[in-house]
Each structure stands twice: as C-alpha cells, then as structure tokens.
Design an enzyme around this catalytic site. Structure first.
Site, mmCIF file in Angstrom:
data_model
loop_
_atom_site.group_PDB
_atom_site.id
_atom_site.type_symbol
_atom_site.label_atom_id
_atom_site.label_comp_id
_atom_site.label_asym_id
_atom_site.label_seq_id
_atom_site.Cartn_x
_atom_site.Cartn_y
_atom_site.Cartn_z
ATOM 1 N N GLU A 173 32.225 31.044 34.930
ATOM 2 C CA GLU A 173 32.178 31.022 33.280
ATOM 3 C C GLU A 173 30.675 30.866 32.874
ATOM 4 O OE1 GLU A 173 35.258 28.363 31.896
ATOM 5 O OE2 GLU A 173 36.620 29.426 33.157
ATOM 6 N N ASN A 215 32.612 34.460 38.547
ATOM 7 C CA ASN A 215 34.239 34.336 38.079
ATOM 8 C C ASN A 215 33.788 33.969 36.554
ATOM 9 O OD1 ASN A 215 37.154 34.413 38.448
ATOM 10 N ND2 ASN A 215 36.864 32.168 37.808
ATOM 11 N N HIS A 251 43.595 34.618 32.059
ATOM 12 C CA HIS A 251 44.334 33.635 31.291
ATOM 13 C C HIS A 251 44.743 34.296 30.044
ATOM 14 C CE1 HIS A 251 43.440 30.369 34.123
ATOM 15 N NE2 HIS A 251 42.305 30.317 33.817
ATOM 16 N N GLU A 282 42.938 34.107 38.378
ATOM 17 C CA GLU A 282 43.532 32.873 37.747
ATOM 18 C C GLU A 282 44.481 33.336 36.841
ATOM 19 O OE1 GLU A 282 40.753 29.977 36.041
ATOM 20 O OE2 GLU A 282 39.287 30.400 37.623
ATOM 21 N N ASP A 284 47.580 33.886 34.386
ATOM 22 C CA ASP A 284 48.965 33.274 33.798
ATOM 23 C C ASP A 284 49.131 33.803 32.496
ATOM 24 O OD1 ASP A 284 47.200 29.992 33.910
ATOM 25 O OD2 ASP A 284 46.944 31.742 32.194
#
Ligand code: G3I
Length: 365
Positions: A173, A215, A251, A282, A284
């Site tokens: 990030e 990432n 996300h 990651e 979700d």
C-alpha cells in the site's frame, strides 16, 4: 543492473474456452476425490483440488488466534486452500518488536504447518506504513539509520525463510491514489522513494528464488490509483529492480459497487501485458448486517468475477487469496461495524453462494 527474470510477455485477451480435456480432467478429478472418501456419497471437489488441477494457487490469510484455538479452522484451511498467507504474524510490529529482538514463534509455526500440509507460503508483509512497532514510529532516525534498520529487517526475515516462502508482499500500500504518486509514510518521509527500490533489492538478495510483489488496495479496476500503480512498477522494472508482480487486495463492497467484470479483466490484463504477474491477494466482500439473502448472491457474483479475471490470465495470475475464509473470524466487523459476512464460508464453515460460485468457475474451462 537487475536482468529481467520474466519470460517475454504475451498479450492477454479473453482466453478461448477451449479446454474440454481440462474440463473432463476436472470431472474425473472430482469423481476420484469423491471415490477416495466414500464411494456411496458423492464428494464435492474442494477449492484446493479444483485449483491445483489447473495449476492455480487458491489461498487464505490465517488469523493466529483462530489457528491456535479452532481445530476445524485448521482442517478447513488444509482441505480448501493450497496457499497459506500469515495475516499478521510476519508484520513488522509482530516479528520485530524491539530493535534487537525478533519474535519468529508464530511465523515459524505457520511455516511448519504449511510445509507439513504441502501448502505454498506467501509472506506478508515486509514494508508497510501500518503495524509498525513503537521503536520505529517513535524513533528519530537519519536516512542512513532507517535504511540500515530496513535492510537488517528484510535480510533477517526473508533470509530466515529462504527456500521455504515462495513469494512475498515486499512493500504494501505505497500508492497514494490522489495527486501525490506515493502514500506519505515514515519510510517515504525519512528515506524518500528509494525505500521501495531498496526493499526489493534486499529481499531478492536474501532469497533469489522468491517471487517479489508490490501489493496495493483500491486498484482492482482501471482508475487513477491503478494508473499510478502501473507507472510505479514499470519504473521499478525500468531501473532493473527485481519485482515479479503486483497484488490486488480486492477488499470490495456492494455499495459503492465493485469494479465490473470487464473493468477487472481490463486492469489485470494490462499489468500482465506489461510483463507482471498478478495475484488477487486479500479478497473479501463486506455486506451490511441488515442486508437480506440477495446480498449473498451479489457477493457471489463479485467473487466469481475476480476469479474469472484471474483465470483468464493463465499462468500470469499466480494466486487467488481471500483475507480469511470463514465469517466466524475476520477483520471486517471490528474495522467496519455493521458489516461482515465477507468470506466464502459462513460462521459454521458452511459454503455460501460465494464459495459455490468459486467452485463453479473453477469447473468451467
Ligand atoms: O495480537 C494482538 C493481541 O495480542 C492484542 O491483545 C490485540 C488487542 O490490542 O491486538 C492484537 O493485534 C491485532 C492484530 O490485528 C491481530 O488481531 C492488532 O491490534 C490489529 O491492528 C491487527 O489488525 C490487522 C490489520 O491488518 C493491521 O495489521 C487485521 O487483523 C488484518 O486483517 C489487517 O490486514 C490488512 C493487510 O495486512 C493489508 N491490507 C489491508 C488489510 C485490512 O486492513
């Protein structure tokens, strides 16, 4: 200069749906999986079985509290996932709590467990602006001192797992997504942008065989942030920095809407066409606690679209990882009160529509 370690890129478009033979293998594979367990009861092939049959790593981030406390958590993890990502225990604050002390106990346990269960390990994460220990955030470092701290950290952590961890989120990030190209952080303020280049160089020296990723989040579709992310990694590659790929965290939400299927495909394909491996790192999809069952179906579509965008890139998509795997444990409810139900299995480890959508997509050509 770092020689490129990637084969010449090929252009990716929508992959032809031609793998009938693969489909037959999957069907046979599923039947074999069923007959291996109990021939009287047809067993559904697991995510891991279907993914491994097409050489895709499907992974999950592991929460240490759940891992330690819940046998069903560990059993489900091994059955359904071929890749293990330590969710927190390899972060700076957990693994390097004081200047002269490393705490590898939890990370060692997850690496041991993964190897014992033939799981591939993806390390997370070496350099981030969050989850830093007080001795870093409260310290007063010169540029040279902080560079030395970071080099020692990366060399020690990556070196310890040399040959056992297949890939790393080296920096996490770092793109700002607004006018500024890079997110402000202690690393950027004290060292400058070169901290990113250096982190990759040190990680590569510590384990030349490990694949190294940058990432980031909110860059899943074609947008200003993913534009900046592509420019950043192309710049690293042009300077000969040993970066292999980009992780797209995914996300996602239903409101605001997630990237469309076409947007996801177009964005991941442009990174692949630029010569980078990509991974959904990651995923979700958080749902309002008040939402009805239709939200679970919408969630399933989002999961399917992300996996589809990955599968269309063939070997360039090196992983599809969810950030946890059961709603029984997850970071969403504490981070976003009023939201949850973000993962493929429910709080009883039962498949949700999202899980079935992933299975169905893996069974298609
Ligand atoms: O382990 C301690 C425990 O001993 C202590 O009692 C407890 C209360 O203070 O804190 C525990 O540590 C927490 C840790 O999660 C483990 O539960 C930290 O405070 C908490 O900040 C940490 O949150 C994690 C967050 O990253 C920050 O590191 C979340 O679980 C984790 O899901 C989240 O994951 C990040 C990825 O690494 C990067 N991408 C975004 C993603 C979501 O924020």
């Amino acid at each position: 200069m770092w020689a490129s370690r990637r084969r010449p890129g090929r252009t990716y478009h929508t992959r032809a749906r031609s793998s009938t033979l693969l489909h037959l293998c999957l069907v046979v594979g599923a039947l074999e999986c069923g007959s291996a367990a109990d021939p009287s009861v047809p067993q559904q092939a697991t995510l891991r079985q279907l993914a491994e049959a097409r050489h895709l790593l499907v992974g999950a981030a592991v929460a240490m509290n759940a891992y330690n406390a819940d046998t069903q958590y560990r059993a489900t993890l091994v059955a359904q996932y071929g890749c293990l990502v330590p969710g927190n225990v390899m972060k700076f604050d957990q693994i390097h709590p004081s200047p002269t002390q490393y705490d590898f106990a939890n990370a060692d346990e997850l690496v041991r467990f993964a190897q014992a269960n033939r799981m591939v390990i993806h390390g997370h994460t070496l350099v981030w602006y969050l989850s830093l220990p007080a001795w870093i955030t409260g310290g007063t470092f010169t540029k040279a001192q902080l560079l030395q701290v970071l080099e020692d950290h990366i060399t020690t952590v990556v070196g310890r797992y040399r040959g056992r961890i297949a890939s790393w989120d080296v920096v996490n990030e770092v793109v700002d997504g607004t006018a500024a190209p890079l997110r402000s952080s202690l690393w950027l303020q004290v060292i400058g942008p070169e901290y990113i280049d250096s982190a990759f160089v040190w990680a590569h020296r510590a384990d030349p065989a490990a694949k190294l990723y940058l990432n980031d989040t909110h860059a899943e579709g074609v947008n200003r942030k993913s534009d900046a992310l592509l420019a950043l990694v192309q710049g690293l590659r042009s300077r000969g920095i040993p970066i292999d790929g980009v992780g797209f965290e995914a996300h996602l939400t239903l409101t605001p809407p997630p990237p469309t299927a076409d947007d996801l495909r177009a964005n991941l394909a442009r990174f692949a066409n630029a010569g980078f491996d990509v991974r959904i790192s990651e995923m979700d999809v958080r749902i309002a606690d008040t939402a009805d069952a239709s939200a679970l179906l919408a969630e399933a579509t989002v999961y399917r679209n992300a996996l589809d965008a990955c599968l269309r890139l063939g070997s360039r998509c090196t992983g599809f990882t969810t950030w946890g795997f059961t709603d029984r444990y997850g970071w969403i409810p504490s981070a976003y009160p009023g939201f949850g139900r973000a993962l493929p299995l429910d709080e009883h480890y039962e498949p949700k529509p999202a899980y079935q959508a992933l299975i169905a997509r893996l069974q298609e050509p």
